[in-house]
Write an enzyme that holds these catalytic residues in place. Structure first.
Site, PDB file in Angstrom:
ATOM      1  N   PRO A  10     -40.358 -38.422 -37.807  1.00 26.59           N
ATOM      2  CA  PRO A  10     -39.191 -37.839 -37.149  1.00 26.59           C
ATOM      3  C   PRO A  10     -39.161 -38.025 -35.632  1.00 26.59           C
ATOM      4  CG  PRO A  10     -40.717 -36.132 -37.857  1.00 26.59           C
ATOM      5  CD  PRO A  10     -41.174 -37.408 -38.495  1.00 26.59           C
ATOM      6  N   ASN A  11     -37.966 -38.293 -35.156  1.00 24.83           N
ATOM      7  CA  ASN A  11     -37.643 -38.415 -33.726  1.00 24.83           C
ATOM      8  C   ASN A  11     -38.145 -39.711 -33.088  1.00 24.83           C
ATOM      9  OD1 ASN A  11     -36.309 -35.837 -33.493  1.00 24.83           O
ATOM     10  ND2 ASN A  11     -38.330 -34.922 -33.748  1.00 24.83           N
ATOM     11  N   TYR A  23     -44.441 -41.465 -24.307  1.00 23.50           N
ATOM     12  CA  TYR A  23     -44.200 -42.492 -25.326  1.00 23.50           C
ATOM     13  C   TYR A  23     -43.805 -43.855 -24.770  1.00 23.50           C
ATOM     14  CZ  TYR A  23     -44.036 -38.117 -27.933  1.00 23.50           C
ATOM     15  OH  TYR A  23     -44.342 -36.886 -28.453  1.00 23.50           O
ATOM     16  N   ARG A 107     -52.992 -33.356 -25.267  1.00 24.75           N
ATOM     17  CA  ARG A 107     -51.746 -32.582 -25.228  1.00 24.75           C
ATOM     18  C   ARG A 107     -51.977 -31.215 -25.880  1.00 24.75           C
ATOM     19  NH1 ARG A 107     -47.021 -36.316 -27.310  1.00 24.75           N
ATOM     20  NH2 ARG A 107     -45.825 -34.651 -26.302  1.00 24.75           N
TER      21      ARG A 107
HETATM   22  C1  DQA Z   1     -46.538 -38.766 -31.690  1.00 30.26           C
HETATM   23  C2  DQA Z   1     -47.281 -37.501 -31.247  1.00 30.26           C
HETATM   24  C3  DQA Z   1     -46.733 -36.279 -31.994  1.00 30.26           C
HETATM   25  O1  DQA Z   1     -47.437 -35.109 -31.578  1.00 30.26           O
HETATM   26  C4  DQA Z   1     -45.257 -36.094 -31.700  1.00 30.26           C
HETATM   27  O2  DQA Z   1     -44.738 -35.023 -32.462  1.00 30.26           O
HETATM   28  C5  DQA Z   1     -44.466 -37.345 -31.906  1.00 30.26           C
HETATM   29  C6  DQA Z   1     -45.037 -38.629 -31.532  1.00 30.26           C
HETATM   30  C7  DQA Z   1     -46.983 -39.996 -30.879  1.00 30.26           C
HETATM   31  O3  DQA Z   1     -46.692 -41.106 -31.324  1.00 30.26           O
HETATM   32  O4  DQA Z   1     -47.602 -39.846 -29.821  1.00 30.26           O
HETATM   33  O5  DQA Z   1     -43.300 -37.279 -32.292  1.00 30.26           O
HETATM   34  O6  DQA Z   1     -46.852 -39.011 -33.051  1.00 30.26           O
END
Ligand code: DQA
Length: 145
Positions: A10-11, A23, A107
């Protein structure tokens, strides 16, 4: 040629403008293109998928059992919540590599509480899009050995 499922949660469709400090600035489409290049360099084909839905991701893992030789997964926030994804990976019996763009250990604590690490061969995080490249290299090695 062996093929690998590269599954994104997701996202991750928002990459490019979502929290670039964690990212990077590459879109998921750019990362997909790079993954296609990197995988062909090591003799792998990939199916590259993104879904915001846990059930679609589980269906993709179940389908992978009959068509792919391995799974690379960035489950995004489902990493910390989804026992169902964990069980699907375990049931697939395919080698799995968990990846993250950001360093989940640097994090919030909950981000590194992963349900998936224990059913993965290894975990790669913190290298932005290069995490995908390292996972493709590692998967190629795994499938050769
Ligand atoms: C993520 C890290 C996760 O904690 C976060 O919810 C993401 C991206 C990453 O690629 O760093 O959506 O998986």
């Amino acid at each position: 040629m062996r093929s690998v499922l590269v599954l994104n949660g997701p996202n991750l469709n928002l990459l490019g403008h979502r929290s670039p400090e964690f990212y990077g600035r590459q879109t998921l489409a750019q990362i997909e293109n790079s993954c296609r290049t990197w995988s062909s360099e090591v003799g792998l084909e990939i199916e590259f998928l993104q879904s915001n839905s846990e059930s679609t991701m589980i269906d993709a893992i179940q389908r992978a059992m009959s068509i792919h030789s391995g799974i690379i997964i960035n489950a995004a926030a489902y990493t910390s919540t989804s026992i169902a994804l964990r069980d699907a990976i375990e049931a697939s019996k395919l080698p799995c590599i968990e990846i993250h763009l950001s360093n989940i250990y640097a994090r919030e604590k909950w981000r590194s509480d992963s349900y998936l690490s224990a059913v993965s061969v290894g975990v790669i995080c913190g290298f932005r899009e290069t995490s995908y490249r390292l996972a493709i290299l590692a998967m190629a090695d795994l499938l050769e050995s």
